[in-house]
Design an enzyme around this catalytic site. Structure first.
Site, mmCIF file in Angstrom:
data_model
loop_
_atom_site.group_PDB
_atom_site.id
_atom_site.type_symbol
_atom_site.label_atom_id
_atom_site.label_comp_id
_atom_site.label_asym_id
_atom_site.label_seq_id
_atom_site.Cartn_x
_atom_site.Cartn_y
_atom_site.Cartn_z
ATOM 1 N N GLY A 121 69.806 7.655 38.262
ATOM 2 C CA GLY A 121 70.225 6.471 39.027
ATOM 3 C C GLY A 121 69.017 5.684 39.504
ATOM 4 O O GLY A 121 68.969 4.451 39.393
ATOM 5 N N ASP A 144 70.652 18.647 39.005
ATOM 6 C CA ASP A 144 71.515 18.709 37.820
ATOM 7 C C ASP A 144 70.730 18.907 36.519
ATOM 8 O O ASP A 144 71.327 19.257 35.495
ATOM 9 C CB ASP A 144 72.331 17.410 37.686
ATOM 10 N N GLY A 187 76.972 19.641 39.346
ATOM 11 C CA GLY A 187 76.731 19.283 37.942
ATOM 12 C C GLY A 187 77.811 18.318 37.511
ATOM 13 O O GLY A 187 78.930 18.723 37.225
HETATM 14 O O1 F6P Z 1 73.096 14.308 41.463
HETATM 15 C C1 F6P Z 1 72.937 15.367 42.331
HETATM 16 C C2 F6P Z 1 74.228 15.729 43.006
HETATM 17 O O2 F6P Z 1 73.968 16.803 43.884
HETATM 18 C C3 F6P Z 1 75.386 16.056 42.074
HETATM 19 O O3 F6P Z 1 75.303 17.349 41.542
HETATM 20 C C4 F6P Z 1 76.559 15.820 42.980
HETATM 21 O O4 F6P Z 1 77.701 15.504 42.247
HETATM 22 C C5 F6P Z 1 76.130 14.649 43.811
HETATM 23 O O5 F6P Z 1 74.728 14.644 43.805
HETATM 24 C C6 F6P Z 1 76.656 14.683 45.223
HETATM 25 O O6 F6P Z 1 76.301 13.492 45.871
HETATM 26 P P1 F6P Z 1 76.420 13.304 47.458
HETATM 27 O O7 F6P Z 1 75.223 13.959 48.080
HETATM 28 O O8 F6P Z 1 76.429 11.829 47.636
HETATM 29 O O9 F6P Z 1 77.673 13.972 47.904
#
Ligand code: F6P
Length: 371
Positions: A121, A144, A187
């Protein structure tokens, strides 16, 4: 191009263990060996949009190697091209392009180049700024392990350690009660955490987004285990796994985020189905953000330090718009644009999938069944 004298540094996207180790390595190498000044940008690209930057000294980054989180803060919502700035009368968000503002703020702080520590991102969000002439060196971060172009991101091995420790603990309680235990790990589209921790933690079933699962195949695997006298079954499932012909389970939608879908709930869905179909007591554990918190493992500290040291060296050599990567065990760099809008998924012929099947692990498909 005039030589780089002052660098900016930020941590973007979801945090992960090892961010501080990179901040330390970039800053110390930049100051000690290249005579550069370092400016910390707070909360990822949000700090560049809102002009929140502060100088980083040698002492600011001393003693932080072993700490989780990030001393600079992070944000996974700040895409300069599409940033929420207001609300419409109906409550929906109004988005504005903040690219110019970021460029102005970088110039105001006399920042010649920026080290962006982030995942897919962040690398995609930086593209607009690269097009406006800012120089970025990316450092690949993600629990991930799904960033395109690198064999490994820092943070991943710590998450795997945490998840496999949890699986070890679940094993003992599962066998005491003869239960099915479903452990949901993170993931989104790549199942690396599930595959690695499932193998390390001896899961009987490993489910990953890359192989949509067939519940009948899982039920048969449970029955096969029972026939061998193994009553308990441990299932490690990635949050992004989905049933064959079905969809990923969405936990919530965050409209202010460039990637608004937050996954969650697939473990509970599968557990309910398995309990109905097998009649066996089934429990779910969702590991969630525990996988992203706390102390990085030694391997992640080493990787983060290597990445950070190379990032400062690259900047000092005058390189432009590169992403530090690890390929075939060597640290090198690629064009940062090559990693944008792509993900590194588990290939269907990956040797770890073969290893998992070879030791009798069900991967959620018919191929996994031994009889
Ligand atoms: O991309 C890393 C990650 O930890 C993913 O594994 C997970 O789906 C997402 O971020 C969770 O995001 P947030 O911290 O916004 O809940």
């Amino acid at each position: 191009m005039p030589p780089t004298r002052r660098i900016g540094l930020f941590t973007g996207g979801g945090d992960c263990p090892g961010l501080n180790a990179v901040i330390r390595a970039v800053t110390k190498n930049a100051i000690l060996n290249h005579g550069l000044e370092v400016v910390g940008i707070e909360d990822g690209l949000l700090g560049l949009i809102e002009n929140r930057c502060r100088p980083l000294s040698f002492n600011d980054v001393s003693g932080i190697l072993q700490f989780g989180g990030t001393i600079l803060g992070s944000s996974n919502k700040a895409n300069p091209r599409r940033f929420p700035t207001a609300r419409n009368p109906d409550g929906s968000l109004v988005f504005s392009d903040m690219t110019e503002r970021c460029v102005e703020h970088a110039r105001a702080h006399r920042i010649d180049a920026i080290v962006a520590i982030g995942g897919d991102g962040t690398m995609s969000a930086c593209r607009a700024l690269v097009e406006r002439g800012l120089n970025f060196i990316g450092v690949p971060k993600s629990i991930d392990n799904d960033l395109f172009g690198t064999d490994l991101t820092f943070g991943f091995l710590t998450a795997v350690q945490i998840a496999s420790d949890a699986l070890d603990r679940v094993h003992t309680t599962a066998s005491s009660h003869g239960r099915i235990m479903v452990v949901e790990v993170m993931g989104r589209n790549a199942g690396w955490i599930s595959l690695y921790s499932g193998l390390a933690g001896g899961a009987d079933v490993i489910l990953i987004p890359e192989i949509p699962y067939d519940t009948t195949a899982i039920v048969r695997a449970i029955e096969q285990r029972a026939a061998r006298g193994r009553k308990a079954t441990i299932i490690c499932i990635a949050e992004g796994a989905k049933p064959k012909g079905g969809l990923q389970a969405v936990g919530r939608i965050d409209p202010s985020s460039p990637d608004p879908v937050r996954l969650g709930g697939i473990g509970a869905m599968l557990a309910g189905e398995l309990e109905d179909r097998t009649g066996q007591e089934t429990r779910v554990t969702v590991l969630g953000h525990v996988q992203r918190g706390g102390t990085p493992t030694a391997a992640d500290r080493v990787l983060a330090t290597e990445f950070g040291f190379h990032a400062a060296d690259l900047l000092a050599s005058g390189a432009r718009n590169r992403l530090i990567v690890r390929q075939d065990g060597r640290i090198t760099d690629i064009d940062i644009a090559d990693a944008a809008d792509k993900q590194r998924l588990i290939p269907s012929d990956h040797s770890m999938l073969r290893a998992a099947r070879a030791v009798g692990t069900c991967m959620g498909d018919e191929e996994s069944l031994t009889e």
